[in-house]
Each structure stands twice: as structure tokens, then as C-alpha cells.
Design an enzyme around this catalytic site. Structure first.
Site, PDB file in Angstrom:
ATOM      1  NE  ARG A 212      -9.929  -5.556   0.631  1.00 33.86           N
ATOM      2  CZ  ARG A 212      -9.199  -4.507   1.046  1.00 33.86           C
ATOM      3  NH1 ARG A 212      -9.813  -3.423   1.481  1.00 33.86           N
ATOM      4  NH2 ARG A 212      -7.876  -4.521   0.993  1.00 33.86           N
TER       5      ARG A 212
ATOM      6  CG  ASP B 151     -13.652   6.231  -0.988  1.00 37.35           C
ATOM      7  OD1 ASP B 151     -13.643   6.111   0.258  1.00 37.35           O
ATOM      8  OD2 ASP B 151     -12.634   6.062  -1.695  1.00 37.35           O
TER       9      ASP B 151
ATOM     10  CG  HIS C 276      -8.457   0.039  -2.705  1.00 37.74           C
ATOM     11  ND1 HIS C 276      -7.671  -1.042  -2.344  1.00 37.74           N
ATOM     12  CD2 HIS C 276      -9.124   0.413  -1.575  1.00 37.74           C
ATOM     13  CE1 HIS C 276      -7.857  -1.299  -1.060  1.00 37.74           C
ATOM     14  NE2 HIS C 276      -8.728  -0.442  -0.570  1.00 37.74           N
TER      15      HIS C 276
ATOM     16  NE  ARG D 108      -3.855   0.578   1.963  1.00 39.47           N
ATOM     17  CZ  ARG D 108      -5.071   0.655   2.511  1.00 39.47           C
ATOM     18  NH1 ARG D 108      -5.282   1.400   3.580  1.00 39.47           N
ATOM     19  NH2 ARG D 108      -6.078  -0.016   1.990  1.00 39.47           N
TER      20      ARG D 108
ATOM     21  CB  CYS E 143     -13.950   1.037   0.091  1.00 35.61           C
ATOM     22  SG  CYS E 143     -13.344   2.719   0.254  1.00 35.61           S
TER      23      CYS E 143
ATOM     24  CD  GLN F 102     -13.018  -2.156  -0.285  1.00 28.70           C
ATOM     25  OE1 GLN F 102     -12.177  -2.146   0.599  1.00 28.70           O
ATOM     26  NE2 GLN F 102     -14.219  -2.690  -0.102  1.00 28.70           N
TER      27      GLN F 102
HETATM   28  N1  NVA Z   1     -10.089   6.476  -1.366  1.00 22.08           N
HETATM   29  C1  NVA Z   1      -9.689   6.122  -0.012  1.00 22.08           C
HETATM   30  C2  NVA Z   1      -9.872   4.668   0.224  1.00 22.08           C
HETATM   31  C3  NVA Z   1      -9.495   4.193   1.602  1.00 22.08           C
HETATM   32  C4  NVA Z   1      -9.625   2.716   1.774  1.00 22.08           C
HETATM   33  C5  NVA Z   1      -8.242   6.548   0.210  1.00 22.08           C
HETATM   34  O1  NVA Z   1      -7.425   6.329  -0.688  1.00 22.08           O
HETATM   35  O2  NVA Z   1      -7.955   7.086   1.276  1.00 22.08           O
HETATM   36  N1   CP Z   2     -11.177  -0.230   2.633  1.00 18.90           N
HETATM   37  C1   CP Z   2      -9.894  -0.292   3.032  1.00 18.90           C
HETATM   38  O1   CP Z   2      -8.968  -0.559   2.273  1.00 18.90           O
HETATM   39  O2   CP Z   2      -9.728  -0.066   4.366  1.00 18.90           O
HETATM   40  P1   CP Z   2      -8.365   0.133   5.152  1.00 18.90           P
HETATM   41  O3   CP Z   2      -7.805   1.478   4.770  1.00 18.90           O
HETATM   42  O4   CP Z   2      -8.761   0.079   6.606  1.00 18.90           O
HETATM   43  O5   CP Z   2      -7.404  -0.968   4.793  1.00 18.90           O
END
Ligand code: NVA
Ligand code: CP
Length: 304
Positions: free
Chosen positions: A286, A218, A129, A102, A258, A132
Site C-alpha cells: 500500500r 474479505d 477500494h 475514505r 486486504c 487496495q
Molecule cells: N470491505 C472492507 C474493507 C476494509 C479495508 C470494509 O469496507 O470494511
Molecule cells: N485494508 C485497509 O484499507 O485497511 P485499513 O482499513 O486499516 O485502512
């Protein structure tokens, strides 16, 4: 060797294989039937951004499959002291069997994968992502059947989730209606925006939601963009998913997010906790889809 860096890295047939395996692995998990094909396999998880779901689902998932996990972050590794991602990839991938990352730019996971001896999974970047959306579509398949030919309404920010939904629409042949505020449009990425069969862009979120089989949103400010939080709150004020918006969607529509969610911003408490919401199922799935993904990346297509 395969990587899963974007949703479109896998064909429709591969995604359908993952959905079929997910169903089997979820059934085994729910019925306490041990299934440990990844004994002695090691997953390295690299987090340059925060996580709850991704961390727990990958870590629990690899243990359940008989393997083990190592958790790394940029603060406590040499990544935070500018060791090149290529060198990190060459070192880590000599010691483990699988890597989940990540991070910020998609380019970083692509560079890591290009120098890795083992499969690499995108656990979220600024651009995509895929894990997800895999879980979200599995959730739809589980509850409503095939997503092919259906309509998904994306309400809010043009972010990693919306771009992944667009790749999924093209891969699995469904339609994505997108409504983003003025000044925050989806941007053309290698011609994807020209695919008018799978994408329709709206300025009015109610028009995007009309007749949709999934309404999804989101956070207004994704990780890494925190400096824009206040200006985004103003720009996105009319893009909250509420009961009125769910009422114009298909009568069997599901609400997806998500998570983590901000109640009273992108979604009302009523919708998030309401009967059409499947957010907790998405989160649980997930675990199950990623177990199928890890199995596939390490062992290929198996049907036992
Ligand atoms: N769009 C959000 C998703 C978090 C799981 C982010 O990137 O922060
Ligand atoms: N939806 C998701 O990826 O959550 P986290 O940021 O908690 O991993």
C-alpha cells in the site's frame, strides 16, 4: 487534472506505469535512497471511517516523498455537522495539493472531486477500494509476473473489494471468479456483470477457487453494515477460505486479504499464516503503490 476514484479511472498503460514506478520507489525506500519530489506539497486525508493501513501508508508515504499531511475526520470537522461536501471540497482544495478521502457512498467522493481544484484519491467507499486492489495486483506482479490472462477467485461478500477486482479484471484483462452466498449477489453496475470474458459467477466457493492463481476474500461485514453482522455470519458460514479450498487452486496460488481479517470466519488461521499467504506484503505495498500514485497525480509520468 486527474483523480483516482475508481480502478477504471486509469487505463492499463497508466496502471503499468504505476507498477513500474512502484518498483523503483520501493527499491529506493528499501535502500535508504532519499527521493523527495513532493517537497512543500500538502496531502489532506479525510476519514469518515476507521483505518490503520490507509492512514499510515498515505501519511508515511507523503512524508517520505518530501511532503506533509493533514489528518481530518468527521467528528472533529464541520463534515460531522452537515457542511455540504461540495463546500468542504472548495475550501480544502484551495489550501492543499492533494486529497485522499475514505467515506460511505461513492457519490460523495465523486461530488468532492467535481468541486475540487486538486486531485482526489478514493481511500475506500462502500462501492470501491482502488488503492487496495492496486497494491494487491502489484504484489502479484512482484511475485508471479503479469496478471493478464490469470484467474482470481473472490470468495465471500459482494463488497467494495469485489467490485474493484471486477474493474481491475476488465482493465488489466484477467478473469474474476466470484462466489457469494445466496442472497448476497454481485449486482449489475453499468453492464460490468455482463462481461463474461472477465467474470464468472459461482454458487460453490470450491468451484470458484479451482485452478485460480489468487484466492482472495474479505470480512463478511464491511464498515457501515454492522447491523447485519449476525445474519451475515449465518449466511456466509460455508464461505471460509481453508486449506481444502487452497488445495484446489493452482499449486502456485497466492492467498490475499486486504485486512483487517477475522480468523475463523472468512479465513482460517492456517491459511492466513500459511506459506501461500501474502497479506503482509499486500499491506506493505500500500505504501509503495500509493507513493507512485501521488507522484503520478501531482507530477505526471516521470521516469527519473
Ligand atoms: N470491505 C472492507 C474493507 C476494509 C479495508 C470494509 O469496507 O470494511
Ligand atoms: N485494508 C485497509 O484499507 O485497511 P485499513 O482499513 O486499516 O485502512
Amino acid at each position: 487534472m486527474k483523480h483516482f476514484l475508481q480502478f477504471s479511472d486509469f487505463t492499463r498503460d497508466e496502471h503499468e506505469h504505476l507498477f513500474a514506478r512502484t518498483k523503483i520507489l520501493k527499491h529506493r525506500f528499501k535502500n535508504y535512497i532519499p527521493y523527495q519530489p513532493l517537497t512543500d506539497r500538502m496531502l489532506a486525508m479525510v476519514f469518515e471511517k476507521s483505518s490503520t493501513r490507509t492512514r499510515v501508508s498515505f501519511e508515511a508515504g507523503i512524508y517520505q516523498l518530501g511532503g506533509q499531511a493533514i489528518h481530518l475526520d468527521s467528528q472533529s470537522t464541520q463534515l460531522g455537522r452537515s457542511e455540504p461536501i461540495e463546500d468542504t471540497a472548495r475550501v480544502i482544495s484551495r489550501m492543499v495539493d492533494l486529497v485522499m478521502i475514505r467515506t460511505f457512498e461513492q457519490e460523495k467522493v465523486e461530488r468532492f472531486a467535481a468541486h475540487s481544484r486538486v486531485p482526489v484519491i478514493n481511500g475506500l467507499t462502500n462501492e470501491y477500494h482502488p488503492c487496495q486492489v492496486l497494491a494487491d495486483i502489484y504484489t502479484f506482479v512482484e511475485q508471479r509476473g503479469s496478471i493478464s490472462g490469470k484467474t482470481v477467485a473472490w470468495i465471500g461478500d459482494a463488497n467494495n473489494m469485489s467490485y474493484t477486482w471486477l474493474q481491475a479484471a476488465r482493465t488489466l484483462d484477467f478473469k474474476l471468479n466470484v462466489a457469494t452466498p445466496a442472497g448476497y449477489p454481485m449486482k449489475s453496475q453499468r453492464g460490468e456483470m455482463l462481461d463474461l470474458k472477465h467474470l464468472e459467477v459461482f454458487t460453490d466457493p470450491m468451484a470458484a477457487a479451482r485452478g485460480a492463481h489468487i484466492v482472495t476474500t474479505d470480512v463478511w461485514t464491511s464498515m457501515g453494515f454492522e447491523a447485519e453482522t449476525e445474519s451475515r455470519k449465518k449466511a456466509f458460514a460455508d464461505f471460509m477460505v481453508d486449506a481444502e479450498m487452497m488445495a484446489v487452486a493452482d499449486r502456485d496460488a497466492l492467498f490475499m486479504h486486504c485486512l483487517p481479517a477475522h480468523r475463523g470466519e472468512e479465513v482460517t488461521e492456517e491459511v492466513l499464516e500459511g506459506p501461500q499467504s501474502v497479506v503482509w506484503e499486500e499491506a506493505e505495498n500500500r505504501l509503495h503503490v500509493q507513493k507512485a500514485l501521488m507522484e503520478y497525480l501531482l507530477l505526471g509520468k516521470i521516469d527519473s
